[in-house]
Design an enzyme around this catalytic site. Sequence first.
Site, PDB file in Angstrom:
ATOM      1  N   GLU A   4       0.828  -1.215   0.000  1.00 17.68           N
ATOM      2  CA  GLU A   4       0.000   0.000   0.000  1.00 17.68           C
ATOM      3  C   GLU A   4       0.858   1.259   0.000  1.00 17.68           C
ATOM      4  O   GLU A   4       0.421   2.312  -0.466  1.00 17.68           O
ATOM      5  CB  GLU A   4      -0.919   0.032   1.231  1.00 17.68           C
ATOM      6  N   HIS A  53       8.960 -26.824  -1.622  1.00 14.51           N
ATOM      7  CA  HIS A  53       8.383 -27.973  -2.322  1.00 14.51           C
ATOM      8  C   HIS A  53       7.198 -27.555  -3.190  1.00 14.51           C
ATOM      9  O   HIS A  53       6.431 -28.396  -3.642  1.00 14.51           O
ATOM     10  CB  HIS A  53       7.970 -29.041  -1.303  1.00 14.51           C
ATOM     11  N   LYS A  85     -14.202  -0.269  -3.735  1.00 11.86           N
ATOM     12  CA  LYS A  85     -15.309   0.102  -2.834  1.00 11.86           C
ATOM     13  C   LYS A  85     -16.423   0.768  -3.618  1.00 11.86           C
ATOM     14  O   LYS A  85     -17.599   0.482  -3.414  1.00 11.86           O
ATOM     15  CB  LYS A  85     -14.813   1.074  -1.748  1.00 11.86           C
TER      16      LYS A  85
HETATM   17  O1  PA5 Z   1      -3.504   1.102   5.825  1.00 12.69           O
HETATM   18  C1  PA5 Z   1      -4.630   1.530   5.699  1.00 12.69           C
HETATM   19  O2  PA5 Z   1      -4.906   2.704   5.950  1.00 12.69           O
HETATM   20  C2  PA5 Z   1      -5.786   0.630   5.270  1.00 12.69           C
HETATM   21  O3  PA5 Z   1      -5.364  -0.638   4.905  1.00 12.69           O
HETATM   22  C3  PA5 Z   1      -6.777   0.506   6.389  1.00 12.69           C
HETATM   23  O4  PA5 Z   1      -6.105   0.031   7.515  1.00 12.69           O
HETATM   24  C4  PA5 Z   1      -7.948  -0.408   6.063  1.00 12.69           C
HETATM   25  O5  PA5 Z   1      -8.555  -0.037   4.874  1.00 12.69           O
HETATM   26  C5  PA5 Z   1      -8.967  -0.393   7.189  1.00 12.69           C
HETATM   27  O6  PA5 Z   1      -9.434   0.912   7.360  1.00 12.69           O
HETATM   28  P1  PA5 Z   1     -10.236   1.361   8.653  1.00 12.69           P
HETATM   29  O7  PA5 Z   1      -9.371   1.144   9.844  1.00 12.69           O
HETATM   30  O8  PA5 Z   1     -10.510   2.803   8.414  1.00 12.69           O
HETATM   31  O9  PA5 Z   1     -11.477   0.524   8.734  1.00 12.69           O
END
Ligand code: PA5
Length: 445
Positions: A287, A308, A422
Amino acid sequence: MIKVDVKGCSSFVKDEQYQAYVAKAFDAFDVLKNESGAGNDFLGWKKLPRQITERELHDYEAIRDKWMKKGVDLVIAIGIGGSYLGAKCVLEALSHNFAKQLKRKDAPEVVFAGNNLSEEYLAELMDLASERNVACIVISKSGTTTEPAVAFRIVKQFLESRYGKAEAADRIVAITDARKGALKTLATQENYESFVVPDNVGGRFSVLTPVGLLPICVAGFDINALVAGALDAMKGLEIKSEKNPAIIYAAMRNCLFKELGKSTEILVNYNPKLTYVAEWWKQLYGESEGKEGTGIFPASVNNTADLHSMGQFIQEGTRIMFETVLHVDNAQRSMVIEQDPQNLDQLNYLAGQHVEHCNHMAELGTQIAHIDGGVPQMAVTMEKVDAFNLGGLLYFFEFACGISAYILGVNPFNQPGVEAYKKNMFALLEKPGYEEATKAIKERL
Ligand code: PA5
C-alpha cells in the site's frame, strides 16, 4: 538489534551502483526525519515508541483483567487491513503453535473478524461464540469500512441478545477516530469504552497504537516488551549512517528494482510463526509503494514448505524477483535428532543435531542455490522470535518503508487505489447515494 546483510546481492550489483542508492537513501532519510516529504501529516508512527506511556499500557491491561474476571474466554477482534494485520502478526508470532489444541486458559483466545465478507466465516464464528464467554474489540480508523461494519453488526446483536444491552456494552471496546465516522457515533451513543487512532497514524503503521496493542495485550502477551523492542530499534534507526539497517535495506531493494528490473520481493521465513509477519509486511510495502505505476510487488513464501511448491519457480522461473530472508538466530525450544539403531531412514548422520541446525542449513543452501539461479538475496536477522525482537522488527520495517518509498518517489502514506473496488461494490450493492454508479456499472455487466 535488527541486522541487514546484503552479501547475497554482491554478485548482481556493483558497489558503485549500490552506493548511488545509499546516497538516495540518505536524502530520503532526511526527508523522513525533517518531515518535509509527501504525506508528512501521517508521520505520527515515527515517535510512537517514545510516546507510549505506562498509563496507556495499563489501560489495556485493565480491560484484559476486567474481562478475565467476567470469565471471558473469547475476544473477537474486528478490523481489516491495518486495523487487523499488526495484531494478527504479533499474535501468530508469539503464540504456541498448538495453543488452540492445548486449550491453555491464561488469557482469552483472540480471533479475528471483519477482514472478509464470507457468510460462512461469520456463521461459523457465531457457532464458536455460542459456546464461549465472549467480548469484542471493534477497530476501524475511518469508522466507515464495510467489512468490519457488517461483522460488528452481527457480533453486537449476538452480545446484546446473550448478555443484555448494558452488559454487552461492557464487553465491547471501540478503537476509532477521535471525532468522526459511524463507529465513533455508535461508540458514543452506546457508551462503549473507546480508544483513539491518532489522526497522524495510517492504518498500516498503527500496530503500536491501541489498534495493535489492545488485542495483543488482551491475548496475554507482553506489550511492554514489544514497545521496548521498538524503542531500542528506533534509537539505532535514527542515526544517519551507511550501517543503519533501514538505509541498507531501502537502498538495496531500490537498487535491485531500478538497476536490474527485479520488480518482485519475496519475504522468506523458515518459521511458521512468521507467516503473518509477511502478511503485515505485504500490506505495509504494497500500500505504501504500489502507486503511480511503480513499486516493488511484495510476495512471501513459508519455507521449507514452499521449497516444495514455489521453490521450482524461484529457482528457474521468470527472473523478476529478489528475496529477503527473515533469519532468526536462535530457536527458543530445543529438539535434538536421536540415534536410531536401525537407521532405516538414513538420518543417523544427523544424530545429536538440533532440528534448527537442519533448518539453518536448508536456509543457507537455498540462498546459495537461489543466487546461482539469478535471485539476489538479502537477509534481515532477528535474535529470536519474542515480543522485544518483534517490536524491533516491525518498527524497522516501518522506518525502512518510509525511506524506500521516498527513494521511489511516491507518497508512502496514502492509498488512493483502495477506493476503486469500494465504489464498484457500493454501486453493485445499490447503496443509497450511488444510483448513477449503479446504473453505469450494471450496463457493463
Ligand atoms: O492502511 C490503511 O490505511 C488501510 O489498509 C486501512 O487500515 C484499512 O482499509 C482499514 O481501514 P479502517 O481502519 O478505516 O477501517
